[in-house]
Design an enzyme around this catalytic site. Structure first.
Site, short mmCIF file in Angstrom:
data_model
loop_
_atom_site.label_atom_id
_atom_site.label_comp_id
_atom_site.label_asym_id
_atom_site.label_seq_id
_atom_site.Cartn_x
_atom_site.Cartn_y
_atom_site.Cartn_z
CE LYS A 1 -0.37 1.65 -3.82
NZ LYS A 1 -0.15 0.15 -4.83
CB SER B 1 -0.93 -0.01 1.31
OG SER B 1 -1.36 0.83 1.51
CE1 TYR C 1 0.31 5.12 -5.99
CE2 TYR C 1 0.71 6.39 -3.71
CZ TYR C 1 0.61 5.21 -4.61
OH TYR C 1 2.00 4.19 -4.02
#
Length: 285
Positions: A154, A136, A150
């Site tokens: 994660k 992650s 983005y």
């Protein structure tokens, strides 16, 4: 004597993937390293180590993921550790990112991880052992401006791994999500980071400053990739590995700041938080 593990690492040609691959081979374990192209180049980089098997894989191609998994098991017999590392960054305000840019980020960072996991897990379930390690980011624990899309990929990896840990534990398989902070890799290079072509002036003081910071901070990040790789070796060797492993003092500080702010908001809004329960629920407490 140390029992050799078989690792399967995606995105092994650079960044975290390459550093972890180096550490795995140095430890004496076996490695299936996947790359999108030129597998011969990576094999040559490791002097064609007999413990290394390089397989071409674009994680967004599920058929190719299944084929890579089958080749890995045919070559080494089984897979003990899966490291879902392949991914890339997207630097953009949430509004600035186009639908195609968002889709592409999710196809690699989330759907690619799922493709590979679905390909590998049947072999681990058959053996009733294994360890899935998903990478992650500090941005998956706490949001930053400029990293919203983005970071959301994660955040998805964090949630998926938590569920996998619960589902796989009765089968003898561990799942851990590793959240690195800012490490001195090529992540901020164009090879790993996409900057959206659309820039909106109203975000200049937030996302604009982050773009400048990303340029300035490149190869000056506080985290040491070689030490991160050794942390993965320790993680894979643990009898009771954690579900969450944040790496880097910057990650830890950011997470603690978030949880403290969250607790403060809960205190301030406590009556509203608990005031939404049905009256019969309140009476039973």
């Amino acid at each position: 004597m140390k029992t050799q593990k078989v690792w399967f690492i995606t995105g092994a040609s650079r960044g975290f993937g390459l550093e972890i691959s180096k550490a795995v081979l140095a430890s004496g374990d076996k490695l299936v390293a996947t790359v999108r192209k030129d597998p011969e180049t990576l094999a040559e980089q490791f002097n064609n180590d007999p413990n290394l098997f390089v397989v071409p894989l674009d994680v967004t191609n599920e058929d190719q993921a299944r084929e890579a998994a089958a080749k890995a098991v045919e070559h080494f017999g089984h897979i003990d550790v899966l490291v879902n590392n392949a991914g890339f960054g997207l630097l953009s305000a949430v509004e600035e990112a186009t639908a195609q840019e968002v889709k592409r980020n999710y196809e690699t960072n989330v759907f690619g991880l799922l493709n590979v996991s679905r390909a590998i897990l049947p072999y681990m379930r058959k053996e009733r052992k294994g360890h899935v390690i998903n990478i992650s980011s500090v941005g998956g624990l706490s949001a930053y401006f400029g990293w919203g899309v983005y970071g959301s990929t994660k955040f998805a990896v964090e949630g998926l791994t938590e569920a996998m840990a619960l589902e796989l534990a009765p089968l003898g398989i561990h799942a851990t999500v590793v959240a690195p902070g800012f490490f001195r890799t090529n992540f901020l290079d164009e090879s790993s980071l996409t900057r959206t072509s659309n820039e909106i002036g109203d975000y200049h003081e937030t996302v604009g400053n982050m773009r400048a910071f990303a340029t300035e901070a490149n190869y000056k990040q506080p985290g040491d990739p070689e030490k991160l790789a050794q942390a993965f070796i320790k993680l894979a060797a643990a009898e009771k590995p954690p579900v969450h492993l944040p790496l880097g003092s910057d990650t830890l500080q950011r997470f603690r700041e978030k949880t403290a702010a969250f607790e403060k908001e809960i205190e301030e809004w406590y009556d509203v938080v608990v005031g939404t329960d049905h009256d019969d629920v309140k009476q039973s407490k």
